[in-house]
Design a protein around this motif. Structure first.
Motif, PDB file in Angstrom:
ATOM      1  N   LEU A  28       0.836  -1.210   0.000  1.00 47.92           N
ATOM      2  CA  LEU A  28       0.000   0.000   0.000  1.00 47.92           C
ATOM      3  C   LEU A  28       0.866   1.254   0.000  1.00 47.92           C
ATOM      4  O   LEU A  28       0.569   2.233  -0.686  1.00 47.92           O
ATOM      5  N   LEU A  29       1.957   1.211   0.758  1.00 47.07           N
ATOM      6  CA  LEU A  29       2.867   2.361   0.795  1.00 47.07           C
ATOM      7  C   LEU A  29       3.522   2.561  -0.566  1.00 47.07           C
ATOM      8  O   LEU A  29       3.654   3.693  -1.038  1.00 47.07           O
ATOM      9  N   ALA A  36      10.324  -3.878 -12.867  1.00 44.01           N
ATOM     10  CA  ALA A  36      11.013  -5.060 -13.384  1.00 44.01           C
ATOM     11  C   ALA A  36      10.913  -6.225 -12.405  1.00 44.01           C
ATOM     12  O   ALA A  36      10.553  -7.341 -12.794  1.00 44.01           O
ATOM     13  N   SER A  37      11.184  -5.967 -11.123  1.00 45.92           N
ATOM     14  CA  SER A  37      11.215  -7.106 -10.197  1.00 45.92           C
ATOM     15  C   SER A  37       9.817  -7.654  -9.929  1.00 45.92           C
ATOM     16  O   SER A  37       9.651  -8.845  -9.700  1.00 45.92           O
ATOM     17  N   ASN A  38       8.790  -6.809  -9.994  1.00 44.67           N
ATOM     18  CA  ASN A  38       7.415  -7.307  -9.846  1.00 44.67           C
ATOM     19  C   ASN A  38       7.047  -8.237 -10.991  1.00 44.67           C
ATOM     20  O   ASN A  38       6.486  -9.307 -10.780  1.00 44.67           O
ATOM     21  N   LEU A  39       7.359  -7.806 -12.218  1.00 43.84           N
ATOM     22  CA  LEU A  39       6.991  -8.611 -13.390  1.00 43.84           C
ATOM     23  C   LEU A  39       7.775  -9.922 -13.418  1.00 43.84           C
ATOM     24  O   LEU A  39       7.212 -10.987 -13.664  1.00 43.84           O
ATOM     25  N   PHE A  74      -4.855  -5.161 -13.546  1.00 41.25           N
ATOM     26  CA  PHE A  74      -4.129  -4.008 -13.003  1.00 41.25           C
ATOM     27  C   PHE A  74      -4.928  -3.263 -11.933  1.00 41.25           C
ATOM     28  O   PHE A  74      -4.520  -2.209 -11.466  1.00 41.25           O
ATOM     29  N   GLU A  75      -6.083  -3.838 -11.544  1.00 39.33           N
ATOM     30  CA  GLU A  75      -6.877  -3.214 -10.472  1.00 39.33           C
ATOM     31  C   GLU A  75      -6.248  -3.520  -9.114  1.00 39.33           C
ATOM     32  O   GLU A  75      -5.692  -4.602  -8.914  1.00 39.33           O
ATOM     33  N   LEU A  91      -1.662  -6.325  -5.213  1.00 38.66           N
ATOM     34  CA  LEU A  91      -1.312  -4.910  -5.409  1.00 38.66           C
ATOM     35  C   LEU A  91      -0.132  -4.721  -6.371  1.00 38.66           C
ATOM     36  O   LEU A  91       0.083  -3.630  -6.897  1.00 38.66           O
ATOM     37  N   GLY A  92       0.605  -5.800  -6.615  1.00 38.19           N
ATOM     38  CA  GLY A  92       1.826  -5.691  -7.416  1.00 38.19           C
ATOM     39  C   GLY A  92       1.618  -5.062  -8.784  1.00 38.19           C
ATOM     40  O   GLY A  92       2.298  -4.097  -9.147  1.00 38.19           O
TER      41      GLY A  92
END
Ligand code: ADP
Length: 268
Positions: free
Chosen positions: A95-96, A159-162, A212-213, A231-232
């Motif tokens: 969230l942050l 990049a690291s999320n994907l 993407f929601e 959330l990613g």
């Protein structure tokens, strides 16, 4: 004439409606900004007590060890407490990050950063997590730098999320491919293209619409097994939007997924 007066009245009517629309739009924008701020503040305030709860749970576990307590109920409760507080910490952290990705500053005013180096770092980080599951992450980049304007931390998160998702939603032993390429001069100028491809569980067309929601998580049985906050990708999308880029997904259930991010090249 009457006709002119009628036309003027109509225009007045339209104008009135436009003003009303603008006002309610402003109110909505204001409410949205307020909600964002509230979420950011709440997440920030929750951080410390949550970290404390988690810390106490782990102290309590040590105490049980020292006392030689074997009680299964006590042990199970404590593990539950640690899991629950761990999950809350994950949500608050995301969230942050989401709030940060929504801040008003314009990342396209930042100095150029080399995406080749940055994506390389992300891949290396995720590879370490992928190693125990024997998932290989390959990186294919040009020999020269690919600069884009933006916040390095936010871009690295993209990049690291994907890459992290590609690993997370792939079976053991799978391969993840990360490529960086240049897109020739289009009407919008040159772009840098990041593609992250996996042979994992894939995503249904219906889920792709909502990917993407905030808090969206697929209910597909293979997907729900994995932990996550949903959330990613919302964070990824916001960061990409703020950098005036685009993100697309191409996927089918059982056939893997490819996420493609396009960002304006810095020296455009
Ligand atoms: P999280 O992974 O925490 O649930 P994300 O916002 O990163 O949240 O992703 C949202 C959802 O999109 C995931 O729950 C998952 O169902 C789906 N998803 C994301 N990336 C992939 C992928 N590479 N392959 C299959 N499904 C994916």
């Amino acid at each position: 004439s009457d006709e002119e007066a009628d036309a003027a009245l109509d225009m007045g009517h339209d104008l009135g409606r436009a003003v009303l629309n603008a006002r309610s739009f402003a109110r909505e924008q204001h409410a949205a900004a307020y909600t964002q701020q509230l979420i950011a503040t709440m997440a920030h305030e929750l951080q410390n007590p949550l970290a404390a709860a988690r810390g106490y749970a782990s102290i309590l576990e040590d105490v049980l060890d020292e006392l030689g307590v074997q009680d299964a109920d006590a042990r199970r409760s404590l593990r539950g407490l640690e899991r629950a507080s761990g999950r809350l910490v994950d949500i608050v952290t995301d969230l942050l990050a989401l709030a940060r990705a929504t801040e008003e500053t314009d990342p396209t005013q930042c100095p150029p950063v080399d995406l080749v180096g940055l994506v390389g770092d992300s891949v290396e980080m995720v590879s370490v997590q992928a190693a125990p599951r024997e998932i290989s992450v390959t990186l294919d980049v040009p020999a020269h730098p690919l600069p884009v304007r933006g916040e390095p931390g936010d871009l690295e998160r993209v990049a690291s999320n994907l890459v992290g998702n590609a690993v997370k939603y792939s079976p053991d032993g799978a391969a993840v491919r990360v490529t960086l390429t240049e897109e020739p001069d289009g009407p919008a100028g040159p772009h840098v293209v990041l593609a992250v491809a996996d042979d994992g569980i894939g995503i249904s067309a219906a889920d792709q619409e909502r990917l993407f929601e905030e808090f969206f998580r697929s209910e597909a049985p293979e997907a729900v097994q994995q932990p996550g906050t949903g959330l990613g990708l919302a964070i990824v999308k916001r960061v990409v939007d703020r950098h005036r880029g685009t993100i697309t997904v191409s996927s089918a259930p059982g056939e893997g997924s490819t996420f493609t991010v396009r960002l304006p090249r810095a020296d455009a």
